[in-house]
Design a protein around this motif. Sequence first.
Motif, PDB file in Angstrom:
ATOM      1  N   ALA A  17       0.862  -1.070  -0.172  1.00  0.00           N
ATOM      2  CA  ALA A  17       0.074  -0.068   0.019  1.00  0.00           C
ATOM      3  C   ALA A  17       0.906   1.183  -0.171  1.00  0.00           C
ATOM      4  CB  ALA A  17      -0.692   0.038   1.212  1.00  0.00           C
ATOM      5  N   ARG A  18       2.090   1.215   0.828  1.00  0.00           N
ATOM      6  CA  ARG A  18       2.787   2.417   0.863  1.00  0.00           C
ATOM      7  C   ARG A  18       3.466   2.784  -0.322  1.00  0.00           C
ATOM      8  NH1 ARG A  18       5.815   1.436   5.683  1.00  0.00           N
ATOM      9  NH2 ARG A  18       4.484   2.940   6.784  1.00  0.00           N
ATOM     10  N   LEU A  20       2.094   1.881  -3.358  1.00  0.00           N
ATOM     11  CA  LEU A  20       1.190   2.570  -4.338  1.00  0.00           C
ATOM     12  C   LEU A  20       0.593   3.999  -4.128  1.00  0.00           C
ATOM     13  CD1 LEU A  20      -1.057  -0.800  -4.492  1.00  0.00           C
ATOM     14  CD2 LEU A  20       0.221   0.326  -6.468  1.00  0.00           C
ATOM     15  N   MET A  21       1.018   4.484  -2.858  1.00  0.00           N
ATOM     16  CA  MET A  21       0.574   5.697  -2.401  1.00  0.00           C
ATOM     17  C   MET A  21       1.151   6.694  -3.127  1.00  0.00           C
ATOM     18  SD  MET A  21      -1.618   5.764   0.334  1.00  0.00           S
ATOM     19  CE  MET A  21      -1.453   7.200   1.568  1.00  0.00           C
ATOM     20  N   PRO A  22       0.275   7.826  -3.662  1.00  0.00           N
ATOM     21  CA  PRO A  22       1.137   8.863  -4.330  1.00  0.00           C
ATOM     22  C   PRO A  22       1.831   9.768  -3.535  1.00  0.00           C
ATOM     23  CG  PRO A  22      -1.289   9.155  -4.547  1.00  0.00           C
ATOM     24  CD  PRO A  22      -0.986   8.060  -3.632  1.00  0.00           C
ATOM     25  N   GLU A  24       3.502  12.297  -1.037  1.00  0.00           N
ATOM     26  CA  GLU A  24       2.983  13.046   0.072  1.00  0.00           C
ATOM     27  C   GLU A  24       2.403  14.404  -0.334  1.00  0.00           C
ATOM     28  OE1 GLU A  24       2.812  11.667   3.083  1.00  0.00           O
ATOM     29  OE2 GLU A  24       2.549  13.248   4.597  1.00  0.00           O
ATOM     30  N   LYS A  26       1.339  15.717  -3.202  1.00  0.00           N
ATOM     31  CA  LYS A  26       0.255  15.510  -4.296  1.00  0.00           C
ATOM     32  C   LYS A  26      -0.943  15.338  -3.327  1.00  0.00           C
ATOM     33  CE  LYS A  26       1.823  15.943  -8.285  1.00  0.00           C
ATOM     34  NZ  LYS A  26       1.499  16.956  -8.971  1.00  0.00           N
ATOM     35  N   LEU A  27      -0.866  14.304  -2.384  1.00  0.00           N
ATOM     36  CA  LEU A  27      -2.123  14.159  -1.460  1.00  0.00           C
ATOM     37  C   LEU A  27      -2.606  15.414  -0.933  1.00  0.00           C
ATOM     38  CD1 LEU A  27      -0.960  10.946   0.044  1.00  0.00           C
ATOM     39  CD2 LEU A  27      -2.666  11.424  -1.725  1.00  0.00           C
ATOM     40  N   TYR A  28      -1.665  16.271  -0.481  1.00  0.00           N
ATOM     41  CA  TYR A  28      -1.875  17.600   0.224  1.00  0.00           C
ATOM     42  C   TYR A  28      -2.390  18.425  -0.772  1.00  0.00           C
ATOM     43  CZ  TYR A  28       0.151  16.315   4.784  1.00  0.00           C
ATOM     44  OH  TYR A  28       0.228  15.760   5.877  1.00  0.00           O
ATOM     45  N   GLU A  29      -2.026  18.344  -1.856  1.00  0.00           N
ATOM     46  CA  GLU A  29      -2.688  19.467  -3.083  1.00  0.00           C
ATOM     47  C   GLU A  29      -3.914  18.905  -3.241  1.00  0.00           C
ATOM     48  OE1 GLU A  29      -0.352  20.793  -6.605  1.00  0.00           O
ATOM     49  OE2 GLU A  29       1.102  19.440  -5.648  1.00  0.00           O
ATOM     50  N   LEU A  30      -4.204  17.538  -3.221  1.00  0.00           N
ATOM     51  CA  LEU A  30      -5.600  17.107  -3.638  1.00  0.00           C
ATOM     52  C   LEU A  30      -6.700  17.470  -2.328  1.00  0.00           C
ATOM     53  CD1 LEU A  30      -6.460  15.511  -6.124  1.00  0.00           C
ATOM     54  CD2 LEU A  30      -6.008  13.395  -4.726  1.00  0.00           C
ATOM     55  N   ALA A  31      -6.143  17.254  -1.406  1.00  0.00           N
ATOM     56  CA  ALA A  31      -6.809  17.695  -0.136  1.00  0.00           C
ATOM     57  C   ALA A  31      -7.309  19.094  -0.217  1.00  0.00           C
ATOM     58  CB  ALA A  31      -6.401  17.160   1.205  1.00  0.00           C
ATOM     59  N   LEU A  33      -7.337  21.205  -2.737  1.00  0.00           N
ATOM     60  CA  LEU A  33      -8.207  21.341  -4.002  1.00  0.00           C
ATOM     61  C   LEU A  33      -9.978  21.310  -3.511  1.00  0.00           C
ATOM     62  CD1 LEU A  33      -8.832  22.109  -7.012  1.00  0.00           C
ATOM     63  CD2 LEU A  33      -8.467  19.576  -7.231  1.00  0.00           C
ATOM     64  N   PHE A  34      -9.924  19.899  -2.941  1.00  0.00           N
ATOM     65  CA  PHE A  34     -11.211  19.421  -2.375  1.00  0.00           C
ATOM     66  C   PHE A  34     -11.943  20.480  -1.362  1.00  0.00           C
ATOM     67  CE2 PHE A  34     -10.014  15.362  -4.596  1.00  0.00           C
ATOM     68  CZ  PHE A  34     -10.979  15.632  -5.516  1.00  0.00           C
ATOM     69  N   LYS A  35     -11.056  20.784  -0.583  1.00  0.00           N
ATOM     70  CA  LYS A  35     -11.285  21.978   0.823  1.00  0.00           C
ATOM     71  C   LYS A  35     -12.158  22.991  -0.206  1.00  0.00           C
ATOM     72  CE  LYS A  35      -8.368  21.608   3.892  1.00  0.00           C
ATOM     73  NZ  LYS A  35      -7.096  21.721   4.584  1.00  0.00           N
TER      74      LYS A  35
ATOM     75  N   PHE B  37     -13.700  14.966   1.430  1.00  0.00           N
ATOM     76  CA  PHE B  37     -12.511  14.843   0.628  1.00  0.00           C
ATOM     77  C   PHE B  37     -11.522  15.958   1.070  1.00  0.00           C
ATOM     78  CE2 PHE B  37     -15.521  12.619  -2.178  1.00  0.00           C
ATOM     79  CZ  PHE B  37     -14.882  11.481  -2.639  1.00  0.00           C
ATOM     80  N   GLY B  38     -11.834  16.963   1.771  1.00  0.00           N
ATOM     81  CA  GLY B  38     -10.863  18.115   1.962  1.00  0.00           C
ATOM     82  C   GLY B  38      -9.850  18.003   3.166  1.00  0.00           C
ATOM     83  N   VAL B  43      -8.029  11.766   2.550  1.00  0.00           N
ATOM     84  CA  VAL B  43      -7.556  11.319   1.295  1.00  0.00           C
ATOM     85  C   VAL B  43      -6.618  10.459   1.351  1.00  0.00           C
ATOM     86  CG1 VAL B  43      -6.148  12.492  -0.531  1.00  0.00           C
ATOM     87  CG2 VAL B  43      -7.867  13.783   0.376  1.00  0.00           C
ATOM     88  N   PHE B  52      -6.924  -2.517  -1.795  1.00  0.00           N
ATOM     89  CA  PHE B  52      -7.461  -3.674  -1.067  1.00  0.00           C
ATOM     90  C   PHE B  52      -7.702  -3.184   0.217  1.00  0.00           C
ATOM     91  CE2 PHE B  52      -2.747  -3.883  -1.707  1.00  0.00           C
ATOM     92  CZ  PHE B  52      -2.276  -3.226  -0.601  1.00  0.00           C
ATOM     93  N   LEU B  62       0.307   2.704   8.430  1.00  0.00           N
ATOM     94  CA  LEU B  62       0.676   3.100   7.373  1.00  0.00           C
ATOM     95  C   LEU B  62       1.022   4.545   7.270  1.00  0.00           C
ATOM     96  CD1 LEU B  62       1.169   2.815   4.161  1.00  0.00           C
ATOM     97  CD2 LEU B  62      -1.363   3.132   3.854  1.00  0.00           C
ATOM     98  N   ILE B 112      -4.893  19.748 -10.815  1.00  0.00           N
ATOM     99  CA  ILE B 112      -3.574  19.631 -10.170  1.00  0.00           C
ATOM    100  C   ILE B 112      -2.432  19.751 -11.176  1.00  0.00           C
ATOM    101  CG2 ILE B 112      -2.053  19.227  -8.732  1.00  0.00           C
ATOM    102  CD1 ILE B 112      -4.008  18.369  -6.721  1.00  0.00           C
TER     103      ILE B 112
END
Lengths: 114, 114
Positions: A17-18, A20-22, A24, A26-31, A33-35, B37-38, B43, B52, B62, B112
Amino acid sequence: MSSCDCNIIHEEAVEKARKLMPEESKLYELADLFKVFGDSTRVKILYAISDFEMCVCDIALLLGMTQSAISHQLRVLKQARLVKYRKNGKSTFYSLDDEHVELIFKQGLMHINE
Amino acid sequence: MSSCDCNIIHEEAVEKARKLMPEESKLYELADLFKVFGDSTRVKILYAISDFEMCVCDIALLLGMTQSAISHQLRVLKQARLVKYRKNGKSTFYSLDDEHVELIFKQGLMHINE
DNA sequence: TGAACATATGAACAAATATTCATATATAAT
DNA sequence: ATTATATATGAATATTTGTTCATATGTTCA
């Protein structure tokens, strides 16, 4: 920061899983954006200007809110590159600056309406 | 709650925009969904379980966070119907409960990365 | 130039929310 | 039964954030 016995069994899975994670960041940018989408005033603004551009004052009138509140939120939307603007005389006209906005909304509505 | 001279010109536009706006309640639902999502923790969780199912403890491991923090956030995700769970003995395994999650993420990433 | 208007913005305040800590619940194992 | 483990949850705290209010900036028109 604890661990459980699952880890003995699922250690591999966690590691997988680690990997496969994008990234770090990118995840903050994504959050972040959704915020921006996560506020009803901003959602209303985005819908309001999705068909044609509107000036700040008209948006305020449409939503029944103060010019200041709308202006502050437009700033947030501008920073997120979701809206663009055009100045004309005393007025500023805002419109959508991203074709993804409507797609994101559409997906969101599909989730809600199921 | 003010109005401007634009309204004289754009009165029609405002009225038209008002008619094109979705129901008030839908807009709030939409904002509430995106609010979920924000947050970077949520996220991360959604990404973690996108390939999975994972137990709470493994997710905590994780992400390097406490079990409690993860559990609280899983509750939010559960309420938004974004995750489902399966209990097995002492553990609870969470996985995505919506094919839209990945599509929404994809659209967000496209915005993004442009 | 001065007055009126449209928008932007800083500071203050109020409300919402993420995490922590302590503890409750539930299952498994000895 | 008792102990250990996995998860859930309530309360408290700290931080973030949306709106308001006052005011600044910039444009138009007389």
